[in-house]
Enzyme design. Structure first.
Site, mmCIF file in Angstrom:
data_model
loop_
_atom_site.group_PDB
_atom_site.id
_atom_site.type_symbol
_atom_site.label_atom_id
_atom_site.label_comp_id
_atom_site.label_asym_id
_atom_site.label_seq_id
_atom_site.Cartn_x
_atom_site.Cartn_y
_atom_site.Cartn_z
ATOM 1 N N CYS A 162 0.807 -1.221 0.000
ATOM 2 C CA CYS A 162 0.000 0.000 0.000
ATOM 3 C C CYS A 162 0.839 1.269 0.000
ATOM 4 C CB CYS A 162 -0.961 -0.013 1.180
ATOM 5 S SG CYS A 162 -2.083 -1.430 1.137
ATOM 6 N N HIS A 302 -1.834 8.329 5.996
ATOM 7 C CA HIS A 302 -2.201 7.023 5.439
ATOM 8 C C HIS A 302 -3.599 6.647 5.930
ATOM 9 C CE1 HIS A 302 -1.453 3.263 3.486
ATOM 10 N NE2 HIS A 302 -1.544 2.557 4.600
ATOM 11 N N GLU A 313 0.291 5.301 13.432
ATOM 12 C CA GLU A 313 0.618 6.470 12.616
ATOM 13 C C GLU A 313 0.433 7.756 13.409
ATOM 14 O OE1 GLU A 313 -0.467 8.510 8.295
ATOM 15 O OE2 GLU A 313 -1.840 7.043 9.167
ATOM 16 N N LYS A 331 -8.947 8.695 2.617
ATOM 17 C CA LYS A 331 -9.499 7.352 2.426
ATOM 18 C C LYS A 331 -10.938 7.242 2.940
ATOM 19 C CE LYS A 331 -5.191 4.638 2.385
ATOM 20 N NZ LYS A 331 -4.194 5.693 2.569
ATOM 21 N N HIS A 336 -9.659 2.553 0.523
ATOM 22 C CA HIS A 336 -8.232 2.235 0.485
ATOM 23 C C HIS A 336 -7.925 1.600 -0.858
ATOM 24 C CE1 HIS A 336 -4.257 1.330 1.368
ATOM 25 N NE2 HIS A 336 -4.357 0.589 2.464
ATOM 26 N N PHE A 395 1.896 -3.516 3.926
ATOM 27 C CA PHE A 395 2.214 -4.804 4.521
ATOM 28 C C PHE A 395 3.686 -5.120 4.257
ATOM 29 C CE2 PHE A 395 -2.345 -6.724 4.184
ATOM 30 C CZ PHE A 395 -2.725 -5.951 5.268
#
Length: 407
Positions: A162, A302, A313, A331, A336, A395
């Protein structure tokens, strides 16, 4: 003092908020999620997604596109065409050998893969498309752009989950600084709203289960967040050395001033709860841009709407930047978009810098009390933005951070 950086001269977007930069910006500033239950996902444990509305590949990516492109490549071509036109460039007249393409993509042609696997099982090998491989391999997003734009310079696809789209923009910055290209079309694309992929994320517990109210399911930094809503789309930025852009009279929308990357080396899917890797990438990006933490006015976070990611985050942002920067996660509207997210959010960050406006975080009704940040909620906020950060994580613990400054 900020670094010289490179100029952002063109933007292109294809998202669930709308096709094109104007429609997407209008959608994210309105702060209303288009997420809905998808008939193509009926019967799955989670059937919510943010999909691109009324996308016509023949019109936006070429007459033969429905035959020769998987959906992820169609999004890339459509976004790049808009970005190149926005930059005032013409592939017919530019020196293609000096034009590079870097595209982020995490999955590739998963719709093709799933469909052709069904054909193999039901009809046998002779019925499988001869175009199976060129339709599905991720590098074809960049390959198709090269063909469409007559760009014969470096041609790359980055795959950092991502963070892929942000990694692509960072790689483009490096190509320009090294003198390997004069223009780079950089971006990200993904079309992962297919049953197998959605099921995989659902089995991990990563997706929101707010099935009764899909438009309220993606709620970054909200105390009641329970997972992300998968999305699809593409984003593209045209990047040039600023002196070259000024010399040809181009509009410089913002500067890409810095890039930082790191690895958590912590877990396959979970972020480092202390945000150490995120902090390393943030510090590296700010140092590259030659700006200090207290100069950052805005962060496009993010912000996936997952409990662990948002908490880690937020902790890292608070540690380094304090509470001065206006923070949002787009998002909440786009969903996402996986490998496309970093590029889409980079483009939205450029618009925030250019227009001195920060979009709201959709569905952020009850901020998590542990998130000590200046979160933009409710409506878009007029806010002078001279320095902005866009951060992306994937990831595998892969982190990428971009810094943009006003032109």
């Amino acid at each position: 003092m900020t670094a010289p950086g490179v100029a952002v001269t063109g933007l292109g977007l294809v998202t669930a908020a709308g096709i094109g930069v104007a429609e997407t910006w209008r959608g994210v500033c309105a702060g209303r999620s288009p997420a809905r239950r998808q008939p193509s996902l009926a019967g799955l444990p989670v059937d919510i997604a943010c999909t691109v509305p009324d996308f016509d590949p023949a019109a936006l990516a070429g007459r033969r596109s429905p035959l020769t492109h998987d959906r992820f490549s169609q999004f890339a071509v459509a976004a790049a065409r808009e970005a190149v036109a926005d930059a005032g460039l013409d592939p017919v007249t530019w020196d293609g050998a000096r034009v590079g393409v870097v595209v982020g993509c995490g999955l590739g042609g998963v719709a093709t893969w799933e469909r052709q696997h069904d054909v193999l099982r039901s009809e046998g090998p002779d019925a499988v498309s001869a175009l199976l491989i060129p339709l599905l391999v991720p590098n074809m997003a960049a390959g198709h752009l090269a063909m469409d734009l007559r760009a014969t310079g470096p041609n790359l696809v980055t795959a950092t989950a991502c963070a892929s789209g942000a990694t692509a923009v960072g790689a483009a910055l490096d190509l320009l600084r090294a003198g390997r290209c004069d223009v780079v079309v950089a971006g990200g694309t993904e079309a992962g709203v297919v049953p197998l992929i959605v099921t995989g994320f659902a089995r991990m517990g990563a997706l929101s289960r707010r099935l009764a109210e899909p438009a309220a399911a993606s709620r970054p930094f909200d105390a009641d967040r329970d997972g992300f809503v998968i999305g699809e789309g593409g984003g593209a930025l045209v990047l040039e050395r600023e002196a070259d852009a000024r010399a040809r009279g181009a509009r410089v929308r913002a500067r890409l001033a810095g890039y930082g990357a790191s690895a958590d080396a912590h877990h396959m899917t979970a972020p480092d709860p202390h945000g150490a890797g995120v902090l390393r990438a943030l510090r590296a990006a700010l140092a590259d841009a030659r700006v200090t933490p207290d100069e950052v006015d805005h962060v496009n976070a993010h912000g996936t709407s997952t409990p662990l990611n948002d908490a880690a985050e937020a902790r890292a942002l608070r540690t380094l930047l304090g509470t001065k920067a206006a923070v949002t996660s787009t998002k909440g509207v786009t969903g996402h978009t996986l490998g496309a997210a970093g590029a889409i959010e980079a483009a939205l960050t450029v618009l925030a810098v250019e227009r001195h406006t920060v979009p709201p975080t959709a569905n952020l009704v009850r901020p998590d009390p542990e998130v000590d940040l200046d979160l933009v909620t409710g409506s878009a906020r007029p806010h002078r933005v001279e320095v902005a950060v866009s951060d992306s994580f994937g990831f595998g613990g892969q982190n990428a951070v971009l810094v943009f400054t006003a032109a």
